[in-house]
Design an enzyme around this catalytic site. Structure first.
Site, PDB file in Angstrom:
ATOM      1  N   ARG A  33       0.808  -1.210   0.000  1.00 32.00           N
ATOM      2  CA  ARG A  33       0.000   0.000   0.000  1.00 32.00           C
ATOM      3  C   ARG A  33       0.850   1.273   0.000  1.00 32.00           C
ATOM      4  NH1 ARG A  33      -5.339  -0.684   1.255  1.00 32.00           N
ATOM      5  NH2 ARG A  33      -5.456   1.335   0.318  1.00 32.00           N
ATOM      6  N   ARG A  37      -2.366   6.615   0.121  1.00 35.95           N
ATOM      7  CA  ARG A  37      -2.538   6.714   1.557  1.00 35.95           C
ATOM      8  C   ARG A  37      -1.654   7.713   2.279  1.00 35.95           C
ATOM      9  NH1 ARG A  37      -4.234   1.209   4.530  1.00 35.95           N
ATOM     10  NH2 ARG A  37      -6.387   1.450   3.921  1.00 35.95           N
ATOM     11  N   ARG A  46      -5.733  12.910  -5.424  1.00 38.99           N
ATOM     12  CA  ARG A  46      -7.078  12.462  -5.066  1.00 38.99           C
ATOM     13  C   ARG A  46      -8.068  13.613  -4.892  1.00 38.99           C
ATOM     14  NH1 ARG A  46     -10.162  10.408  -4.113  1.00 38.99           N
ATOM     15  NH2 ARG A  46     -10.457   9.027  -2.360  1.00 38.99           N
ATOM     16  N   ASP A  82      -6.721  -1.911  -7.565  1.00 41.26           N
ATOM     17  CA  ASP A  82      -7.371  -2.480  -6.389  1.00 41.26           C
ATOM     18  C   ASP A  82      -7.777  -3.906  -6.711  1.00 41.26           C
ATOM     19  OD1 ASP A  82      -8.496  -1.594  -3.616  1.00 41.26           O
ATOM     20  OD2 ASP A  82     -10.034  -2.863  -4.505  1.00 41.26           O
ATOM     21  N   TYR A 159     -15.828 -10.481  -0.250  1.00 41.21           N
ATOM     22  CA  TYR A 159     -16.502  -9.238  -0.639  1.00 41.21           C
ATOM     23  C   TYR A 159     -17.742  -9.515  -1.486  1.00 41.21           C
ATOM     24  CZ  TYR A 159     -12.563  -6.491   1.081  1.00 41.21           C
ATOM     25  OH  TYR A 159     -11.626  -5.912   1.876  1.00 41.21           O
TER      26      TYR A 159
HETATM   27  O1  CP3 Z   1       0.249   0.576  -2.822  1.00 47.50           O
HETATM   28  C1  CP3 Z   1      -0.946   0.635  -3.157  1.00 47.50           C
HETATM   29  O2  CP3 Z   1      -1.797   1.339  -2.587  1.00 47.50           O
HETATM   30  C2  CP3 Z   1      -1.263  -0.150  -4.407  1.00 47.50           C
HETATM   31  C3  CP3 Z   1      -2.638  -0.245  -4.738  1.00 47.50           C
HETATM   32  C4  CP3 Z   1      -3.590  -1.062  -3.859  1.00 47.50           C
HETATM   33  C5  CP3 Z   1      -4.843  -0.554  -3.414  1.00 47.50           C
HETATM   34  N1  CP3 Z   1      -5.532  -1.580  -2.874  1.00 47.50           N
HETATM   35  C6  CP3 Z   1      -5.297   0.826  -3.602  1.00 47.50           C
HETATM   36  C7  CP3 Z   1      -6.426   1.322  -2.770  1.00 47.50           C
HETATM   37  C8  CP3 Z   1      -3.510  -2.399  -3.494  1.00 47.50           C
HETATM   38  C9  CP3 Z   1      -2.355  -3.364  -3.683  1.00 47.50           C
HETATM   39  C10 CP3 Z   1      -4.756  -2.718  -2.877  1.00 47.50           C
HETATM   40  C11 CP3 Z   1      -5.089  -4.069  -2.454  1.00 47.50           C
HETATM   41  C12 CP3 Z   1      -6.311  -4.302  -1.686  1.00 47.50           C
HETATM   42  N2  CP3 Z   1      -7.534  -3.683  -1.776  1.00 47.50           N
HETATM   43  C13 CP3 Z   1      -6.429  -5.322  -0.718  1.00 47.50           C
HETATM   44  C14 CP3 Z   1      -5.346  -6.292  -0.375  1.00 47.50           C
HETATM   45  C15 CP3 Z   1      -4.312  -5.697   0.518  1.00 47.50           C
HETATM   46  C16 CP3 Z   1      -4.663  -5.672   1.976  1.00 47.50           C
HETATM   47  O3  CP3 Z   1      -4.545  -4.575   2.546  1.00 47.50           O
HETATM   48  O4  CP3 Z   1      -4.968  -6.707   2.535  1.00 47.50           O
HETATM   49  C17 CP3 Z   1      -7.731  -5.273  -0.210  1.00 47.50           C
HETATM   50  C18 CP3 Z   1      -8.300  -6.160   0.869  1.00 47.50           C
HETATM   51  C19 CP3 Z   1      -8.432  -4.238  -0.901  1.00 47.50           C
HETATM   52  C20 CP3 Z   1      -9.859  -3.839  -0.765  1.00 47.50           C
HETATM   53  C21 CP3 Z   1      -9.915  -2.402  -0.398  1.00 47.50           C
HETATM   54  N3  CP3 Z   1      -9.900  -1.385  -1.326  1.00 47.50           N
HETATM   55  C22 CP3 Z   1      -9.892  -1.817   0.892  1.00 47.50           C
HETATM   56  C23 CP3 Z   1      -9.899  -2.578   2.186  1.00 47.50           C
HETATM   57  C24 CP3 Z   1      -9.851  -0.424   0.708  1.00 47.50           C
HETATM   58  C25 CP3 Z   1      -9.668   0.632   1.755  1.00 47.50           C
HETATM   59  C26 CP3 Z   1     -10.893   1.374   2.124  1.00 47.50           C
HETATM   60  C27 CP3 Z   1     -10.500   2.582   2.970  1.00 47.50           C
HETATM   61  O5  CP3 Z   1     -11.156   3.610   2.805  1.00 47.50           O
HETATM   62  O6  CP3 Z   1      -9.543   2.497   3.737  1.00 47.50           O
HETATM   63  C28 CP3 Z   1      -9.868  -0.187  -0.680  1.00 47.50           C
HETATM   64  C29 CP3 Z   1      -9.792   1.107  -1.355  1.00 47.50           C
HETATM   65  C30 CP3 Z   1      -8.411   1.476  -1.766  1.00 47.50           C
HETATM   66  N4  CP3 Z   1      -7.601   0.663  -2.493  1.00 47.50           N
HETATM   67  C31 CP3 Z   1      -7.752   2.714  -1.554  1.00 47.50           C
HETATM   68  C32 CP3 Z   1      -6.513   2.624  -2.191  1.00 47.50           C
HETATM   69  C33 CP3 Z   1      -5.472   3.682  -2.322  1.00 47.50           C
HETATM   70  C34 CP3 Z   1      -8.319   3.891  -0.801  1.00 47.50           C
HETATM   71  C35 CP3 Z   1      -9.217   4.686  -1.707  1.00 47.50           C
HETATM   72  C36 CP3 Z   1      -9.076   6.147  -1.487  1.00 47.50           C
HETATM   73  O7  CP3 Z   1      -7.993   6.713  -1.784  1.00 47.50           O
HETATM   74  O8  CP3 Z   1     -10.061   6.724  -1.038  1.00 47.50           O
END
Ligand code: CP3
Length: 351
Positions: A33, A37, A46, A82, A159
Site C-alpha cells: 500500500r 494513503r 485524489r 485495487d 466481498y
Molecule cells: O500501494 C498501493 O496502494 C497499491 C494499490 C492497492 C490498493 N488496494 C489501492 C487502494 C492495493 C495493492 C490494494 C489491495 C487491496 N484492496 C487489498 C489487499 C491488501 C490488503 O490490505 O490486505 C484489499 C483487501 C483491498 C480492498 C480495499 N480497497 C480496501 C480494504 C480499501 C480501503 C478502504 C478505505 O477507505 O480504507 C480499498 C480502497 C483502496 N484501495 C484505496 C486505495 C489507495 C483507498 C481509496 C481512497 O484513496 O479513497
C-alpha cells in the site's frame, strides 16, 4: 529521494534476484500500500480525481505508482489498482466507500448469481490495468521491479458474498459450508478469471505478481484445504515459469505449511511469527517476504529501527528475502519512517 547510493545492483535486478532465490548486494524492499494513503502528492491527486478514476485511467495510475519509487527509492513498484477491479469484467457493480471499503450492490448468494458472473480475458474486462503496466514498464526502466497483483479467490469471495467489509464474513462461510456446490462453482470462476488477469499482467510488463489473500486468517486448516487450497494451487501452477509469484496473507500461522504447498515462489508473512521461525517452516529454497508490524511505524524511529534491524538479522543474509511490512501501510504513517527504513535496509551489509 531515490538517489542514495546503494550497492552494485539495480532495484529491478535486486528484487528479481531475491524473488528467484539468487544472491543480492543488499536486501530489496517495498511496502504494501505504498502507492497511496500516506503521500501528500497522492492526496493532492485524489483531490482532483476520485479513487476509481485514478485506478481506471492508465496515466493517473502510472503517476500514483511512481510516487513512492521517486520518493523512497524502493526496489518494487506496486501497480496502483485495487483487488476489486476485475469485477468490472465480471459484470458485478461495486463502489469503494471512503473509510469503509468495497461495497457490492447485489451480493452473490445463489446459483443464479454465480451463473451471471462473466469470465473474460483482461484485454476485455480491465484493459486499463494492462495499459498502465505497459506505460510503467517503460517509465521504470531498471529503477524498480514492476509488481502486478490480484485478490485471491477466497478474499474476493468474501466481498462478493458478504457484500461489504466485515469482521467474520459470516455469509461467505455460510455459503462455503452450507452450499459447497455453489461455492466451488464460484471459486472456479474466480480462479479462472484470476489466472487470466495475472497472465495478462505479466504479458503487459509485470516482473512479478502477488496474490493478496487478505482474509485467509479466518480459516482453519481443514476448511482451507477443502474450500480454498485447490484454487490457490491451480493459480500458482498456471503461472509457474512465467514470473515469480508471492502469496500474501495475514494471521495465518495455522496455515503456513499448507500455504507453502500451493507453491508460490515466496510467502509473505506478518509479524505474528519471527521471520526466521516462519522461514524455517517453509520448504528449502522457498523465499519469504516481510514482516515488520505496520503499526510499529506509529512508534518513534528508534523502535522502528530496532524492528527493522531485527528482521534483517533473522534473515541472516540468506538469499530469498524481500523486506516488507506484514500488512499494508496505515494511512496515518509518517512517510519519513519509510524513507529511513529503506535507508537502513539498503545500508545493511549482508551476511
Ligand atoms: O500501494 C498501493 O496502494 C497499491 C494499490 C492497492 C490498493 N488496494 C489501492 C487502494 C492495493 C495493492 C490494494 C489491495 C487491496 N484492496 C487489498 C489487499 C491488501 C490488503 O490490505 O490486505 C484489499 C483487501 C483491498 C480492498 C480495499 N480497497 C480496501 C480494504 C480499501 C480501503 C478502504 C478505505 O477507505 O480504507 C480499498 C480502497 C483502496 N484501495 C484505496 C486505495 C489507495 C483507498 C481509496 C481512497 O484513496 O479513497
Amino acid at each position: 529521494m531515490s538517489e542514495h547510493n546503494v550497492g552494485s545492483m539495480t532495484g529491478r535486478s535486486r528484487l528479481l534476484a531475491a524473488a528467484t532465490g539468487q544472491p543480492v548486494d543488499v536486501t530489496p524492499v517495498w511496502f504494501m500500500r505504498q502507492a497511496g494513503r500516506v503521500l501528500p502528492e497522492y492526496r493532492a491527486l485524489r483531490e482532483r480525481h476520485p479513487f476509481l478514476e485514478v485506478a481506471r485511467t492508465p496515466e493517473l495510475a502510472t503517476e500514483a505508482t511512481l510516487m513512492p519509487v521517486d520518493r523512497f527509492g524502493v526496489d518494487g513498484a506496486v501497480l496502483f489498482a485495487d483487488i476489486m477491479l476485475p469485477l468490472d469484467g465480471m459484470g458485478v457493480p461495486f463502489r469503494i466507500e471512503p473509510g469503509v471499503g468495497p461495497v457490492i450492490e447485489q451480493p452473490i448468494r445463489t446459483a443464479a448469481d454465480v451463473d451471471r458472473i462473466r469470465v473474460v480475458e483482461p484485454e476485455e474486462g480491465t484493459p486499463y490495468v494492462l495499459e498502465a503496466l505497459r506505460l510503467l514498464r517503460k517509465e521504470l526502466g531498471e529503477r524498480a521491479a514492476l509488481l502486478g497483483f490480484a485478490g485471491a479467490p477466497w478474499t474476493l469471495a468474501c466481498y462478493l458474498v458478504d457484500g461489504r467489509p466485515s469482521r467474520e464474513y459470516p455469509q461467505t462461510k455460510a455459503l462455503m459450508y452450507g452450499q459447497p456446490d455453489i461455492w466451488h462453482k464460484l471459486m472456479d470462476k474466480l480462479t479462472t478469471t484470476t489466472i487470466a488477469y495475472l497472465r495478462g499482467q505479466i504479458a503487459a510488463g509485470a516482473d512479478a505478481v502477488q496474490l493478496f489473500d487478505s482474509w485467509l486468517g479466518l480459516l482453519g486448516p481443514d476448511a482451507y484445504q477443502s474450500y480454498v487450497f485447490p484454487y490457490t494451487q491451480r493459480i500458482f501452477a498456471e503461472l509457474r515459469d512465467l514470473a515469480p509469484t508471492i502469496h500474501f496473507s495475514t494471521g495465518t500461522v495455522q496455515l503456513l505449511e499448507l500455504i507453502a504447498e500451493t507453491r508460490p515462489d515466496l510467502v509473505s508473512v506478518d509479524w505474528r511469527l519471527p521471520l526466521d521461525v516462519a522461514w524455517n517452516r517453509l520448504p528449502p529454497g522457498m523465499g519469504i517476504q516481510g514482516n515488520l508490524d505496520n503499526s510499529l511505524l506509529m512508534a518513534p524511529w528508534s523502535a522502528v529501527e530496532a524492528g527493522t534491524r531485527d528482521i534483517l538479522q533473522r534473515a541472516g543474509g540468506k538469499p530469498g528475502h524481500i523486506f516488507n511490512l506484514g500488512h499494508g501501510l496505515l494511512p496515518q504513517t509518517d512517510p519519513d519512517q519509510l524513507r529511513r527504513i529503506v535507508e537502513v535496509v539498503h545500508g545493511s551489509p549482508l551476511g
